[in-house]
Design a protein around this motif. Structure first.
Motif, PDB file in Angstrom:
ATOM      1  N   ARG A  71       0.708  -1.180   0.016  1.00  0.00           N
ATOM      2  CA  ARG A  71       0.112   0.060   0.030  1.00  0.00           C
ATOM      3  C   ARG A  71       1.040   1.352  -0.034  1.00  0.00           C
ATOM      4  NH1 ARG A  71      -3.729  -1.185   5.091  1.00  0.00           N
ATOM      5  NH2 ARG A  71      -4.505   0.617   4.723  1.00  0.00           N
ATOM      6  N   ASP A  72       0.772   2.256  -1.073  1.00  0.00           N
ATOM      7  CA  ASP A  72       1.476   3.325  -0.941  1.00  0.00           C
ATOM      8  C   ASP A  72       0.682   4.697  -1.372  1.00  0.00           C
ATOM      9  OD1 ASP A  72       1.022   2.818  -3.874  1.00  0.00           O
ATOM     10  OD2 ASP A  72       3.073   2.969  -4.290  1.00  0.00           O
ATOM     11  N   ASP A  73      -0.668   4.413  -1.622  1.00  0.00           N
ATOM     12  CA  ASP A  73      -1.476   5.638  -1.692  1.00  0.00           C
ATOM     13  C   ASP A  73      -2.408   5.975  -0.350  1.00  0.00           C
ATOM     14  OD1 ASP A  73      -2.897   3.139  -2.088  1.00  0.00           O
ATOM     15  OD2 ASP A  73      -3.962   4.090  -3.830  1.00  0.00           O
ATOM     16  N   HIS A  78       0.845   8.766   3.642  1.00  0.00           N
ATOM     17  CA  HIS A  78       1.468  10.255   3.558  1.00  0.00           C
ATOM     18  C   HIS A  78       1.793  10.948   4.692  1.00  0.00           C
ATOM     19  CE1 HIS A  78       1.000  14.500   2.464  1.00  0.00           C
ATOM     20  NE2 HIS A  78       0.081  14.693   3.578  1.00  0.00           N
TER      21      HIS A  78
END
Length: 165
Positions: A71-73, A78
């Motif tokens: 998961r990077d979004d 952030h």
């Protein structure tokens, strides 16, 4: 035989002793103030870095969890990136000694890091740890009386026979 002495010296005698004592005390206080100031600076610096190390370790742990999940979004990612960026901006040397014209506000940066940490905890659904080193009022305030009590991790039984050797 008449003794000649200066009456001015007698009039100023108390002031002379005061001036001499003040000068000696000022020099002594300057030495001890420097020693105590360095000791206090080391202590507070250690507390500040201990807090920052906690935040960085927390962020890196969650970053590893989110990376392993691919998961990077996510909002949490952030917040993690921003928190690590803020921690990276924190000076590694004394800015007053390295650059006298530094415009860096360490307390402001520290508050931004704390705020980003709380935002990350909120996003993750984790209760933030109360480890503030900045001396703000909420840093040393006790938990509210209506908060739930923490349960121990391991059950401790009061068994007198288990204590015999």
């Amino acid at each position: 035989m008449a003794q000649d002495f200066d009456l001015e010296e007698l009039v100023d005698l108390e002031q002379t002793f005061y001036d001499t004592g003040y000068a000696d005390g000022f020099a002594h206080g300057r030495i001890h103030g420097l020693i105590e100031g360095r000791a206090l600076g080391r202590e507070k610096g250690y507390e500040m870095w201990e807090e920052l190390a906690f935040y960085e370790g927390f962020a890196r742990t969650w970053q590893a969890v989110y990376t392993a999940q691919g998961r990077d979004d996510d909002r949490a990612v952030h917040h993690i990136r921003h928190l690590l960026d803020l921690i990276g901006q924190f000076p590694r040397v004394n800015p007053s000694a390295a650059n006298a014209s530094s415009d860096l506000d360490i307390l402001k940066l520290s508050r931004q890091i704390q705020s980003r940490y709380r935002a990350l905890c909120s996003t993750l659904g984790v209760k933030p740890a109360n480890i503030r080193a900045s001396g703000t009022p909420e840093a040393n305030s006790p938990e509210p009386a209506d908060s739930t009590t923490r349960q121990p991790v391991w059950k401790i039984e009061n068994n007198p026979q288990a204590m015999t050797f």
